[in-house]
Motif scaffolding. Sequence first.
Motif, mmCIF file in Angstrom:
data_model
loop_
_atom_site.group_PDB
_atom_site.id
_atom_site.type_symbol
_atom_site.label_atom_id
_atom_site.label_comp_id
_atom_site.label_asym_id
_atom_site.label_seq_id
_atom_site.Cartn_x
_atom_site.Cartn_y
_atom_site.Cartn_z
ATOM 1 N N LEU A 54 86.078 19.549 77.601
ATOM 2 C CA LEU A 54 86.201 18.861 76.316
ATOM 3 C C LEU A 54 84.928 18.992 75.491
ATOM 4 C CD1 LEU A 54 88.021 15.595 77.467
ATOM 5 C CD2 LEU A 54 88.992 17.441 76.093
ATOM 6 N N ALA A 55 83.768 18.851 76.140
ATOM 7 C CA ALA A 55 82.505 18.946 75.404
ATOM 8 C C ALA A 55 82.286 20.357 74.873
ATOM 9 C CB ALA A 55 81.354 18.535 76.323
ATOM 10 N N ASP A 56 82.651 21.364 75.676
ATOM 11 C CA ASP A 56 82.515 22.755 75.212
ATOM 12 C C ASP A 56 83.402 23.003 73.993
ATOM 13 O OD1 ASP A 56 81.812 25.441 75.159
ATOM 14 O OD2 ASP A 56 83.443 26.010 76.511
ATOM 15 N N HIS A 57 84.622 22.515 74.047
ATOM 16 C CA HIS A 57 85.528 22.686 72.903
ATOM 17 C C HIS A 57 84.997 21.946 71.679
ATOM 18 C CE1 HIS A 57 89.265 23.120 70.700
ATOM 19 N NE2 HIS A 57 89.291 21.802 70.505
ATOM 20 N N GLU A 58 84.449 20.758 71.882
ATOM 21 C CA GLU A 58 83.948 19.979 70.748
ATOM 22 C C GLU A 58 82.764 20.681 70.085
ATOM 23 O OE1 GLU A 58 82.027 17.055 68.313
ATOM 24 O OE2 GLU A 58 81.156 18.113 70.010
ATOM 25 N N VAL A 59 81.849 21.247 70.872
ATOM 26 C CA VAL A 59 80.688 21.941 70.305
ATOM 27 C C VAL A 59 81.129 23.225 69.601
ATOM 28 C CG1 VAL A 59 78.507 23.083 70.867
ATOM 29 C CG2 VAL A 59 79.081 20.919 71.954
ATOM 30 N N ASP A 60 82.112 23.938 70.159
ATOM 31 C CA ASP A 60 82.630 25.136 69.472
ATOM 32 C C ASP A 60 83.219 24.763 68.113
ATOM 33 O OD1 ASP A 60 81.851 26.814 71.501
ATOM 34 O OD2 ASP A 60 83.801 26.815 72.515
ATOM 35 N N GLN A 61 83.949 23.687 68.097
ATOM 36 C CA GLN A 61 84.515 23.243 66.824
ATOM 37 C C GLN A 61 83.422 22.792 65.859
ATOM 38 O OE1 GLN A 61 87.354 24.647 66.908
ATOM 39 N NE2 GLN A 61 88.663 22.910 66.370
ATOM 40 N N ALA A 62 82.347 22.236 66.387
ATOM 41 C CA ALA A 62 81.230 21.836 65.530
ATOM 42 C C ALA A 62 80.598 23.063 64.872
ATOM 43 C CB ALA A 62 80.191 21.068 66.341
ATOM 44 N N ILE A 264 89.526 20.733 61.647
ATOM 45 C CA ILE A 264 88.538 20.859 62.736
ATOM 46 C C ILE A 264 87.932 19.498 63.062
ATOM 47 C CG2 ILE A 264 86.304 21.849 63.329
ATOM 48 C CD1 ILE A 264 87.077 24.309 61.634
ATOM 49 N N LEU A 265 87.670 18.706 62.034
ATOM 50 C CA LEU A 265 87.069 17.396 62.247
ATOM 51 C C LEU A 265 88.013 16.485 63.036
ATOM 52 C CD1 LEU A 265 84.469 15.944 61.564
ATOM 53 C CD2 LEU A 265 85.539 15.092 59.486
ATOM 54 N N ASN A 266 89.299 16.575 62.737
ATOM 55 C CA ASN A 266 90.274 15.792 63.499
ATOM 56 C C ASN A 266 90.305 16.230 64.974
ATOM 57 O OD1 ASN A 266 91.126 14.153 61.356
ATOM 58 N ND2 ASN A 266 92.585 15.703 60.642
ATOM 59 N N ASP A 267 90.191 17.555 65.170
ATOM 60 C CA ASP A 267 90.162 18.077 66.543
ATOM 61 C C ASP A 267 88.931 17.560 67.285
ATOM 62 O OD1 ASP A 267 90.709 19.414 68.825
ATOM 63 O OD2 ASP A 267 90.398 21.428 68.037
ATOM 64 N N ARG A 268 87.771 17.596 66.613
ATOM 65 C CA ARG A 268 86.541 17.089 67.245
ATOM 66 C C ARG A 268 86.654 15.599 67.542
ATOM 67 N NH1 ARG A 268 81.367 18.248 63.879
ATOM 68 N NH2 ARG A 268 80.476 17.260 65.753
ATOM 69 N N LEU A 269 87.261 14.858 66.617
ATOM 70 C CA LEU A 269 87.418 13.424 66.823
ATOM 71 C C LEU A 269 88.313 13.143 68.032
ATOM 72 C CD1 LEU A 269 86.830 10.586 65.790
ATOM 73 C CD2 LEU A 269 88.801 10.802 64.259
ATOM 74 N N GLY A 270 89.380 13.936 68.169
ATOM 75 C CA GLY A 270 90.246 13.755 69.338
ATOM 76 C C GLY A 270 89.520 14.089 70.641
ATOM 77 N N ALA A 271 88.695 15.136 70.617
ATOM 78 C CA ALA A 271 87.945 15.497 71.818
ATOM 79 C C ALA A 271 86.945 14.400 72.199
ATOM 80 C CB ALA A 271 87.224 16.825 71.591
ATOM 81 N N GLN A 272 86.280 13.819 71.197
ATOM 82 C CA GLN A 272 85.328 12.758 71.485
ATOM 83 C C GLN A 272 86.041 11.516 72.028
ATOM 84 O OE1 GLN A 272 82.205 12.690 71.659
ATOM 85 N NE2 GLN A 272 81.441 14.448 70.512
ATOM 86 N N GLN A 273 87.199 11.213 71.495
ATOM 87 C CA GLN A 273 87.957 10.067 72.005
ATOM 88 C C GLN A 273 88.398 10.295 73.451
ATOM 89 O OE1 GLN A 273 91.049 9.764 69.068
ATOM 90 N NE2 GLN A 273 89.834 8.469 67.682
ATOM 91 N N GLN A 274 88.778 11.526 73.763
ATOM 92 C CA GLN A 274 89.123 11.837 75.148
ATOM 93 C C GLN A 274 87.890 11.728 76.063
ATOM 94 O OE1 GLN A 274 91.609 15.343 75.833
ATOM 95 N NE2 GLN A 274 92.185 15.315 73.664
ATOM 96 N N LEU A 275 86.729 12.128 75.535
ATOM 97 C CA LEU A 275 85.501 12.003 76.322
ATOM 98 C C LEU A 275 85.177 10.540 76.594
ATOM 99 C CD1 LEU A 275 83.112 14.705 74.803
ATOM 100 C CD2 LEU A 275 83.983 14.614 77.143
ATOM 101 N N VAL A 276 85.419 9.674 75.611
ATOM 102 C CA VAL A 276 85.178 8.235 75.829
ATOM 103 C C VAL A 276 86.035 7.728 76.983
ATOM 104 C CG1 VAL A 276 85.419 5.950 74.826
ATOM 105 C CG2 VAL A 276 84.438 7.802 73.465
#
Length: 580
Positions: A54-62, A264-276
């Motif tokens: 999840l973190a790798d996907h979030e940073v790629d999207q960033a 992309i921002l929505n995707d990152r937000l979903g990844a961060q919520q999953q990380l929480v």
Amino acid sequence: MADLPFLQARKGSWTGAYVPLGIVDQRPWQTAATLAALAQSAEEKKLARDAERLADHEVDQAFSQSLRQASLAEPKLTDKALASQKRANELQETVRNDEARIAALSAAAGAKSAGTISNGSDLEIAKAQLGLDQAELADSIEDLARESGDQRLKLQQELAARQAAMKQYKDRASEDDGQTAVISAEQYRTLAQQLSTWRSLRNRKQLIAQAEQLAKDDVAALTADREKLRAEAASLAAKPVRESDSERIERLQRISTQQNILSILNDRLGAQQQLVGLYGRWGQQVELQQKIVIHLILQSLAFIAAICIMVILAGWGLQLALEKIVHDSRQKQTLKTVLNLGTQLVGLFLILLIIFGVPRQMPTILGLVTAGLTVVFQDFILAFCGWFVLMGPNGVRVRDWVEIDGVGGEVVQLGLFRTWLLETGNWTAHGHPTGRRVSFLNGYAIRGKYFNFSTVGQWMWDEIKVSVPPGTSIHLLLKSIYEATVKITEADAKRAEAEWKRVTHEEGSPQFSAMPSVNLRPAGAGVDIVIRYITRAGVRVETRNRLFAVIVELMQGESKEDRSLAPLTPQGPPDRAFMR
């Protein structure tokens, strides 16, 4: 509380504000990678892999979001930026010309034979010039991006560096799933390992809680960015008055780019919520493992308490048994002390085994302990071995008269480690003890010396000195004293010579003579007669008294031919061999 190591990006004290090393915030991946290295059980490693994904996907999207936002940013064309742009355009034209010239030369070179082309041909020169122009063009583009504030070049460099680092990380990553929490807890057998594991789990739980809080902060920040981006998109969607076609095309392109960024921002937000949520489950898993370790710690403490109780009960039981078996108060007190110390040492050894476990280098430790104990207890070891020597045929028995290290006396007790004597003043006063009880370690039988006067070797040379006044017939008196001494000590002299001969294994006449001797020595008022003779230690006093009586009678001139001059009957203990 422990902090994640990447939070302090600069030297100095950490103020709580994150200082990124680049344009894109890569904390989600750094957090997941740091925590993944701490995972122990199979459950933790599974959660760690999910967090890394999840973190790798979030940073790629960033990175994707940053690149699109950089493309929307309008460059700041200052004088230096315009000069750099002009220079870059010129170099681009030069590079195109170089490429066209190389293509023409390559076509011409293919039509000719290979032998007509020299090493310094125009084609090689053109290729070298193209390389120089391309390097200069790259420098110019960097200068233009720096002057105009364009971040796309730096973003591309950061992205390339991240991709290379991720490749190395995946190559080094282990595929081992590890053991489950229950099975892995079985390896913590000692109390020290359990306490160390409990501290490690507590620190890991704090780090996971910190990572969860960072993810929540990122969710809040991304939510704010999304609302801001939606407001900007709404303002762009409103059609302005008197809009030209070119402006409309540009506006629609910006709207399309912002829609992509919002996606992309929505995707990152979903990844961060999953990380929480994932960090929350990870924290619960660590808390469960911590409870398992606490259970093991309590179990070890229960074992230690049971050992303490058993030591107390064992000491109490041994003391009760001692009260019934031993009646001597001094011996009873000594044995109580030894038993209490022994049971306490055994209990301490068992407690240390529970705390630290069996040492890995047990043979080496046993060897060192054995060597140390040998050095410390060497006297007791020699005493134990000396006991076997004393129990031999030429040893020592109770009621023997012995002399050990210059102390003489009668053996009253012969133990496994010590010999006790009832001390006597000296051998001339046989049978008159001093009342002191002397103890010796039995090691004297091996490395010392001792004399046993209760054996056949109890012979001793005694000496009597008689002063003769002037005017006395010396020669007649000397002859009479010698004859009387020979008769009195004849039996002892023969026995002594026979025993010496037997001990030395001689054949024929022995080299040692036990015959008495009478000598004259000058004195101040006349002469002294010195009589030297062999006698037994036990009857030395009786023999001296008998000789004194005879000598006095001879000196007084009294003729008592019928006097009994028979030798004394030896008294004392039975004969045994003299030994050292």
